[in-house]
Design an enzyme around this catalytic site. Structure first.
Site, PDB file in Angstrom:
ATOM      1  N   GLY A 159      -1.332  -2.190  22.662  1.00  0.00           N
ATOM      2  CA  GLY A 159      -1.053  -1.923  21.250  1.00  0.00           C
ATOM      3  C   GLY A 159      -2.273  -1.312  20.571  1.00  0.00           C
ATOM      4  N   GLY A 160      -2.033  -0.233  19.835  1.00  0.00           N
ATOM      5  CA  GLY A 160      -3.126   0.462  19.146  1.00  0.00           C
ATOM      6  C   GLY A 160      -2.975   0.397  17.643  1.00  0.00           C
ATOM      7  N   GLY A 161      -2.293  -0.640  17.141  1.00  0.00           N
ATOM      8  CA  GLY A 161      -2.195  -0.851  15.692  1.00  0.00           C
ATOM      9  C   GLY A 161      -3.420  -1.604  15.198  1.00  0.00           C
ATOM     10  N   ALA A 184      -4.051  -4.800  14.854  1.00  0.00           N
ATOM     11  CA  ALA A 184      -4.476  -5.932  15.691  1.00  0.00           C
ATOM     12  C   ALA A 184      -5.153  -5.428  16.951  1.00  0.00           C
ATOM     13  CB  ALA A 184      -3.273  -6.806  16.039  1.00  0.00           C
ATOM     14  N   SER A 244       1.086   3.823  14.859  1.00  0.00           N
ATOM     15  CA  SER A 244       1.494   2.412  14.872  1.00  0.00           C
ATOM     16  C   SER A 244       1.959   2.019  13.474  1.00  0.00           C
ATOM     17  CB  SER A 244       0.302   1.534  15.263  1.00  0.00           C
ATOM     18  OG  SER A 244      -0.230   1.969  16.495  1.00  0.00           O
ATOM     19  N   VAL A 289       0.016   1.747   9.974  1.00  0.00           N
ATOM     20  CA  VAL A 289      -0.277   2.901   9.113  1.00  0.00           C
ATOM     21  C   VAL A 289       0.653   2.948   7.895  1.00  0.00           C
ATOM     22  CG1 VAL A 289       1.247   4.718  10.065  1.00  0.00           C
ATOM     23  CG2 VAL A 289      -1.078   5.296   9.352  1.00  0.00           C
ATOM     24  N   GLU A 304       1.483  -0.571   2.737  1.00  0.00           N
ATOM     25  CA  GLU A 304       1.183   0.065   1.461  1.00  0.00           C
ATOM     26  C   GLU A 304       0.350  -0.839   0.552  1.00  0.00           C
ATOM     27  OE1 GLU A 304       4.983   1.372  -0.124  1.00  0.00           O
ATOM     28  OE2 GLU A 304       5.652   1.900   1.885  1.00  0.00           O
ATOM     29  N   PHE A 339       0.042 -10.407  -5.933  1.00  0.00           N
ATOM     30  CA  PHE A 339       1.080 -10.235  -4.919  1.00  0.00           C
ATOM     31  C   PHE A 339       1.947 -11.485  -4.912  1.00  0.00           C
ATOM     32  CE2 PHE A 339       1.894  -7.438  -1.148  1.00  0.00           C
ATOM     33  CZ  PHE A 339       1.497  -6.255  -1.736  1.00  0.00           C
ATOM     34  N   GLN A 385      11.630 -12.314   7.815  1.00  0.00           N
ATOM     35  CA  GLN A 385      11.440 -12.032   6.394  1.00  0.00           C
ATOM     36  C   GLN A 385      12.185 -10.788   5.934  1.00  0.00           C
ATOM     37  OE1 GLN A 385       7.422 -10.794   4.568  1.00  0.00           O
ATOM     38  NE2 GLN A 385       7.871 -12.777   3.695  1.00  0.00           N
ATOM     39  N   HIS A 393      12.461  -8.196   2.850  1.00  0.00           N
ATOM     40  CA  HIS A 393      11.694  -7.733   1.697  1.00  0.00           C
ATOM     41  C   HIS A 393      12.719  -7.360   0.634  1.00  0.00           C
ATOM     42  CE1 HIS A 393       8.995  -5.499  -0.845  1.00  0.00           C
ATOM     43  NE2 HIS A 393       7.979  -5.768  -0.056  1.00  0.00           N
ATOM     44  N   LEU A 447      10.394   1.103   2.542  1.00  0.00           N
ATOM     45  CA  LEU A 447       9.833   0.074   1.668  1.00  0.00           C
ATOM     46  C   LEU A 447       9.340   0.634   0.339  1.00  0.00           C
ATOM     47  CD1 LEU A 447       8.671  -2.891   1.463  1.00  0.00           C
ATOM     48  CD2 LEU A 447       6.527  -1.875   2.166  1.00  0.00           C
ATOM     49  N   GLU A 467       5.633  -4.145  -2.720  1.00  0.00           N
ATOM     50  CA  GLU A 467       5.541  -5.215  -3.694  1.00  0.00           C
ATOM     51  C   GLU A 467       4.516  -4.869  -4.786  1.00  0.00           C
ATOM     52  OE1 GLU A 467       6.086  -8.916  -1.846  1.00  0.00           O
ATOM     53  OE2 GLU A 467       4.505  -9.863  -3.000  1.00  0.00           O
ATOM     54  N   ARG A 493       9.100 -13.686  -1.272  1.00  0.00           N
ATOM     55  CA  ARG A 493      10.128 -12.736  -0.827  1.00  0.00           C
ATOM     56  C   ARG A 493      11.430 -13.401  -0.415  1.00  0.00           C
ATOM     57  NH1 ARG A 493       6.046  -8.812   2.565  1.00  0.00           N
ATOM     58  NH2 ARG A 493       5.117  -7.941   0.692  1.00  0.00           N
ATOM     59  N   HIS A 499      11.858  -7.063   7.100  1.00  0.00           N
ATOM     60  CA  HIS A 499      10.512  -6.524   6.936  1.00  0.00           C
ATOM     61  C   HIS A 499       9.515  -7.063   7.956  1.00  0.00           C
ATOM     62  CE1 HIS A 499       7.287  -4.655   4.792  1.00  0.00           C
ATOM     63  NE2 HIS A 499       6.720  -5.775   4.426  1.00  0.00           N
ATOM     64  N   ARG A 521       6.112 -15.590   5.187  1.00  0.00           N
ATOM     65  CA  ARG A 521       4.773 -15.010   5.033  1.00  0.00           C
ATOM     66  C   ARG A 521       4.569 -14.549   3.597  1.00  0.00           C
ATOM     67  NH1 ARG A 521       2.815  -9.211   5.281  1.00  0.00           N
ATOM     68  NH2 ARG A 521       5.005  -8.732   5.020  1.00  0.00           N
ATOM     69  N   SER A 533      -0.668 -10.422   6.091  1.00  0.00           N
ATOM     70  CA  SER A 533      -0.571 -10.037   7.508  1.00  0.00           C
ATOM     71  C   SER A 533      -1.602  -8.996   7.917  1.00  0.00           C
ATOM     72  CB  SER A 533       0.829  -9.576   7.864  1.00  0.00           C
ATOM     73  OG  SER A 533       1.257  -8.615   6.968  1.00  0.00           O
TER      74      SER A 533
HETATM   75  C1  LIG Z   1       6.465  -0.448   5.546  1.00  0.00           C
HETATM   76  C2  LIG Z   1       5.587  -1.632   5.751  1.00  0.00           C
HETATM   77  C3  LIG Z   1       4.661  -1.984   4.785  1.00  0.00           C
HETATM   78  C4  LIG Z   1       3.840  -3.091   4.963  1.00  0.00           C
HETATM   79  N1  LIG Z   1       2.942  -3.396   3.994  1.00  0.00           N
HETATM   80  C5  LIG Z   1       2.105  -4.430   4.180  1.00  0.00           C
HETATM   81  C6  LIG Z   1       1.094  -4.732   3.220  1.00  0.00           C
HETATM   82  O1  LIG Z   1       0.943  -4.053   2.216  1.00  0.00           O
HETATM   83  N2  LIG Z   1       0.288  -5.795   3.455  1.00  0.00           N
HETATM   84  C7  LIG Z   1       0.392  -6.575   4.561  1.00  0.00           C
HETATM   85  O2  LIG Z   1      -0.387  -7.515   4.728  1.00  0.00           O
HETATM   86  N3  LIG Z   1       1.345  -6.302   5.504  1.00  0.00           N
HETATM   87  C8  LIG Z   1       2.183  -5.251   5.334  1.00  0.00           C
HETATM   88  N4  LIG Z   1       3.138  -4.977   6.282  1.00  0.00           N
HETATM   89  C9  LIG Z   1       3.135  -5.748   7.528  1.00  0.00           C
HETATM   90  C10 LIG Z   1       2.003  -5.262   8.441  1.00  0.00           C
HETATM   91  O3  LIG Z   1       1.769  -3.912   8.210  1.00  0.00           O
HETATM   92  C11 LIG Z   1       2.324  -5.470   9.908  1.00  0.00           C
HETATM   93  O4  LIG Z   1       2.694  -6.788  10.155  1.00  0.00           O
HETATM   94  C12 LIG Z   1       1.117  -5.125  10.769  1.00  0.00           C
HETATM   95  O5  LIG Z   1       0.597  -3.863  10.434  1.00  0.00           O
HETATM   96  C13 LIG Z   1       1.425  -5.172  12.245  1.00  0.00           C
HETATM   97  O6  LIG Z   1       0.286  -4.761  12.947  1.00  0.00           O
HETATM   98  P1  LIG Z   1       0.183  -4.945  14.518  1.00  0.00           P
HETATM   99  O7  LIG Z   1      -1.138  -4.404  14.920  1.00  0.00           O
HETATM  100  O8  LIG Z   1       0.531  -6.334  14.882  1.00  0.00           O
HETATM  101  O9  LIG Z   1       1.356  -4.018  15.089  1.00  0.00           O
HETATM  102  P2  LIG Z   1       1.673  -2.454  14.875  1.00  0.00           P
HETATM  103  O10 LIG Z   1       0.825  -1.802  13.869  1.00  0.00           O
HETATM  104  O11 LIG Z   1       3.150  -2.375  14.729  1.00  0.00           O
HETATM  105  O12 LIG Z   1       1.258  -1.828  16.281  1.00  0.00           O
HETATM  106  C14 LIG Z   1       1.957  -2.138  17.466  1.00  0.00           C
HETATM  107  C15 LIG Z   1       1.340  -1.355  18.604  1.00  0.00           C
HETATM  108  O13 LIG Z   1       1.891  -1.793  19.826  1.00  0.00           O
HETATM  109  C16 LIG Z   1       2.205  -0.695  20.633  1.00  0.00           C
HETATM  110  N5  LIG Z   1       3.305  -1.097  21.531  1.00  0.00           N
HETATM  111  C17 LIG Z   1       4.445  -1.753  21.210  1.00  0.00           C
HETATM  112  N6  LIG Z   1       5.191  -1.921  22.305  1.00  0.00           N
HETATM  113  C18 LIG Z   1       4.520  -1.364  23.328  1.00  0.00           C
HETATM  114  C19 LIG Z   1       4.787  -1.198  24.725  1.00  0.00           C
HETATM  115  N7  LIG Z   1       5.932  -1.629  25.286  1.00  0.00           N
HETATM  116  N8  LIG Z   1       3.868  -0.560  25.484  1.00  0.00           N
HETATM  117  C20 LIG Z   1       2.708  -0.070  24.930  1.00  0.00           C
HETATM  118  N9  LIG Z   1       2.430  -0.197  23.623  1.00  0.00           N
HETATM  119  C21 LIG Z   1       3.317  -0.843  22.843  1.00  0.00           C
HETATM  120  C22 LIG Z   1       2.575   0.401  19.659  1.00  0.00           C
HETATM  121  O14 LIG Z   1       2.403   1.667  20.236  1.00  0.00           O
HETATM  122  C23 LIG Z   1       1.576   0.141  18.528  1.00  0.00           C
HETATM  123  O15 LIG Z   1       0.365   0.804  18.793  1.00  0.00           O
HETATM  124  C24 LIG Z   1       3.969  -3.878   6.121  1.00  0.00           C
HETATM  125  C25 LIG Z   1       4.902  -3.538   7.078  1.00  0.00           C
HETATM  126  C26 LIG Z   1       5.721  -2.447   6.886  1.00  0.00           C
HETATM  127  C27 LIG Z   1       6.762  -2.152   7.929  1.00  0.00           C
END
Ligand SMILES: Cc1cc2nc3c(=O)[nH]c(=O)nc-3n(C[C@H](O)[C@H](O)[C@H](O)COP(=O)(O)OP(=O)(O)OC[C@H]3O[C@@H](n4cnc5c(N)ncnc54)[C@H](O)[C@@H]3O)c2cc1C
Length: 589
Positions: free
Chosen positions: A15-17, A19, A47, A50, A53, A120, A234, A236, A246, A249, A294, A362, A397, A402
């Site tokens: 995962g490249g988000g 976390a 991911s 991005v 908001e 919030f 959850q 939203h 979305l 909030e 929420r 959400h 949450r 998050s």
């Molecule tokens: C529209 C929107 C707005 C939000 N706004 C807020 C906010 O304002 N404040 C807040 O606190 N939270 C917010 N959230 C929640 C928060 O953004 C997410 O919970 C958080 O960003 C998730 O991050 P992550 O790193 O866990 O996963 P992600 O950012 O979803 O990244 C997942 C990664 O895993 C990789 N991956 C998945 N499956 C596989 C696989 N099988 N093989 C290889 N790679 C894989 C993907 O390529 C990706 O890089 C929002 C969510 C959404 C949808």
């Protein structure tokens, strides 16, 4: 897919988000001699992080305290969050956000130059940091750029992990499909960190990007690790009808209000936080009922719908979010993205018109069961971010917790995984390679070479999401959940007969869509099953047949295990350190 090649790194981050990148930086920083592989099915900047908001919470102002942040989180979770984890979270949050600034994240400012914070939902004071309304975008960029500094981080962009490789009771790698070539490879590692995000796509209306299909949850579940608190999903309250996009909030944090079809600010009729008794309308402490948590707001929408107070549209019922009174200048400065999204996707300008909105899925409070150090029960396997359940979110949450969770537990988890990797070695390379080879053959056999399939991926996916919304949505009952469960079991059987149109090797999105559906069917089943077993109402899990919270029986986490005979549920006590269970109250400080 005939060739096999084994790759290796000390630590694999899937995962490249937010976390994943935070964890990778932590690993890389702690020990430059450790090699770190970041494996992601999409380019990291795509991911879902991005898309965040509104903002990210941490105590910074002098009128705030760690104690208050912790209490709001525990109470928001309906007392299902583990209080030791919550305390670690609120304590480490401020330094993580300051660290983000040093890495280049442009936090919005007050006129005096200090960090600006906005209110919030469920937070009793302003503590949400933001970068206009593109917080996730800026955070992910800052993390990505920082990760580029480390020579010991290697990226595998557009590699899709299909299986965890487990040998000698330890997770020691993954099988991953290189999407560009269609080759399935073993990537071996002494520690594996799942950072694969949420699973909103198991529902029909969601803010989640199309890649949020619960892959990591299913990968761990299949490897025998429990999924925790999966019944807590959850909604939203303000997504655009149709697309689910979305409307943050922050729109309500800045003063937006919600009205029904009669123009009534209907939330005043529900128990989710009346305005504070503050007489100055510009008082910064003024709480609005729109900033209730929420789960409560989404439930109020259903009640309004039942009363006939919502507006019928082509994508189901909706109500209005009104920000017109904020004026063009404030809208452009504080929530420009809201204006852009409403214009582009609903065809309306919020400066002059009300925005149609409805509750949409959400966030998954549940996920891979980990301890406070992000370790799972499978040695060598860690999980962080939305795919994991530590748990700080419990039954609901709080918005903006998050993004901070990704950083705090990303840093913790990276450190722990690095330690684990330093102390352990790959035990049996051959056996791990053989597992990857078997996995490659399974994929070829099941999806590529199979003849005579009759089922469409899209049909099964549609029926799955509809069943989830109908039976495991905002309100649930024994019979609605049983029906959803039965449908999911039938869909699982039908999945065996799917036909792929594309059988090529290069960027075969038909194949990845099938693999994702396979994961989603497991995750959806774990949600429905856990929800059936929890015979009470708490936070986002509302059973109309058991409308009350039942602390005597259910002040505990659901752990669901996958077995040949179907899911098996166990319970684990919630960690209570300081705040005994109480009623959730809002609007009072
Ligand atoms: C529209 C929107 C707005 C939000 N706004 C807020 C906010 O304002 N404040 C807040 O606190 N939270 C917010 N959230 C929640 C928060 O953004 C997410 O919970 C958080 O960003 C998730 O991050 P992550 O790193 O866990 O996963 P992600 O950012 O979803 O990244 C997942 C990664 O895993 C990789 N991956 C998945 N499956 C596989 C696989 N099988 N093989 C290889 N790679 C894989 C993907 O390529 C990706 O890089 C929002 C969510 C959404 C949808």
């Amino acid at each position: 897919m005939a060739e096999y090649e084994t790759l290796e790194a000390d630590i694999l981050v899937v995962g490249g988000g937010g976390a994943g990148l935070r964890a990778a930086i932590a690993c890389a920083e702690i020990d430059p001699s450790l090699s770190v592989a970041v494996i992601s099915k999409v380019y990291p900047m795509r991911s879902h992080t991005v898309a965040a908001e509104g903002g990210t919470a941490a105590v910074i102002k002098s009128n705030d305290s760690l104690e208050d942040h912790a209490y709001d989180t525990v109470s928001g979770s309906d007392w299902l969050a583990d209080q030791d984890a919550v305390w670690a979270f609120v304590k480490e949050a401020p330094e993580e956000l300051i660290q983000m600034e040093h890495w280049g994240c442009p936090w919005s400012r007050e006129p005096d130059g200090s960090v600006a914070v906005r209110p919030f939902g469920g937070m009793k004071t302003e503590r949400t940091w933001f970068a206009a309304d593109k917080t996730g975008f800026h955070m992910l960029h800052a993390l990505f750029q920082t990760s580029l500094k480390y020579d010991n981080v290697t990226r595998y962009d557009e590699w899709f992990v299909t299986k965890l490789l487990v040998e000698d009771g330890r997770c020691q790698g993954v099988a991953a499909l290189e999407l560009r070539t269609g080759k399935l490879r073993a990537i071996l590692g002494k520690a594996v960190i799942l950072c694969t995000g949420g699973a909103g796509r198991i529902f029909p209306f969601t803010t989640n990007g199309s890649i949020k299909t619960g892959d990591g949850m299913a990968l761990a579940y299949r490897a025998g690790v429990a999924l925790k608190d999966m019944e807590f999903v959850q909604y939203h309250p303000t997504g655009l009808p149709g697309t689910g996009i979305l409307i943050t909030e922050a729109a309500r944090g800045e003063g937006g209000i919600m009205v029904n079809k009669h123009g009534d600010r209907y939330l005043q009729h529900y128990d989710l936080g009346k305005p504070l008794d503050v007489h100055d309308p510009n008082h910064p402490q003024l709480r609005q009922m729109e900033l209730g948590p929420r789960d409560r707001l989404s439930q109020a929408f259903v009640k309004e719908m039942e009363k006939g107070n919502t507006i019928e549209g082509p994508y189901g019922d909706f109500i209005y979010l009104d920000v017109r009174h904020l004026g063009e200048k404030k809208i452009n400065k504080k929530i420009p993205f809201v204006r852009e999204l409403a214009k582009n996707y609903a065809g309306i300008d919020p400066v002059h018109e009300t925005i149609p909105v409805r509750p949409v899925v959400h966030y998954m409070m549940g996920g891979v069961h980990t301890d406070i150090e992000t370790a799972t029960s499978l040695p060598g396997l860690f999980a962080i971010g939305e795919c994991a359940c530590v748990s700080i979110n419990g039954a609901n949450r709080l918005g903006s917790n998050s993004l901070t969770e990704l950083l705090v537990f990303g840093a913790r988890g990276g450190k722990n995984a690095a330690e684990f990797a330093s102390e352990n070695a790959i035990s049996d390379k051959r056996a791990l390679e053989a597992q990857a080879r078997d996995e490659g053959e399974r994929i070829v056999r099941t999806f590529i070479l199979k003849q005579g399939g009759t089922e469409r991926i899209s049909t099964i996916r549609d029926q799955m999401t509809k069943a989830m919304e109908a039976g495991a949505g905002i309100y649930r009952t024994e019979s609605s959940l049983k029906e959803t469960w039965d449908t999911l079991m039938r869909l699982r059987e039908r999945f065996e007969k799917i036909a792929l149109d594309d059988r090529s090797n290069v960027y075969n999105t038909d194949l990845t869509t099938a693999l994702e559906l396979d994961f989603m069917l497991d995750v959806a089943a774990s949600v429905a099953f856990s929800a059936l077993e929890r015979k009470e109402s708490r936070g986002s899990h509302q059973r109309t047949d058991y409308p009350d919270r039942d602390d005597a029986k259910y002040l505990n986490h659901t752990l669901v295990y996958r077995t040949e005979a179907g899911p098996r549920v166990e319970y684990q006590d919630v960690v209570i350190t300081k705040w005994p269970p109480a009623e959730r109250t809002y609007g009072k400080k």
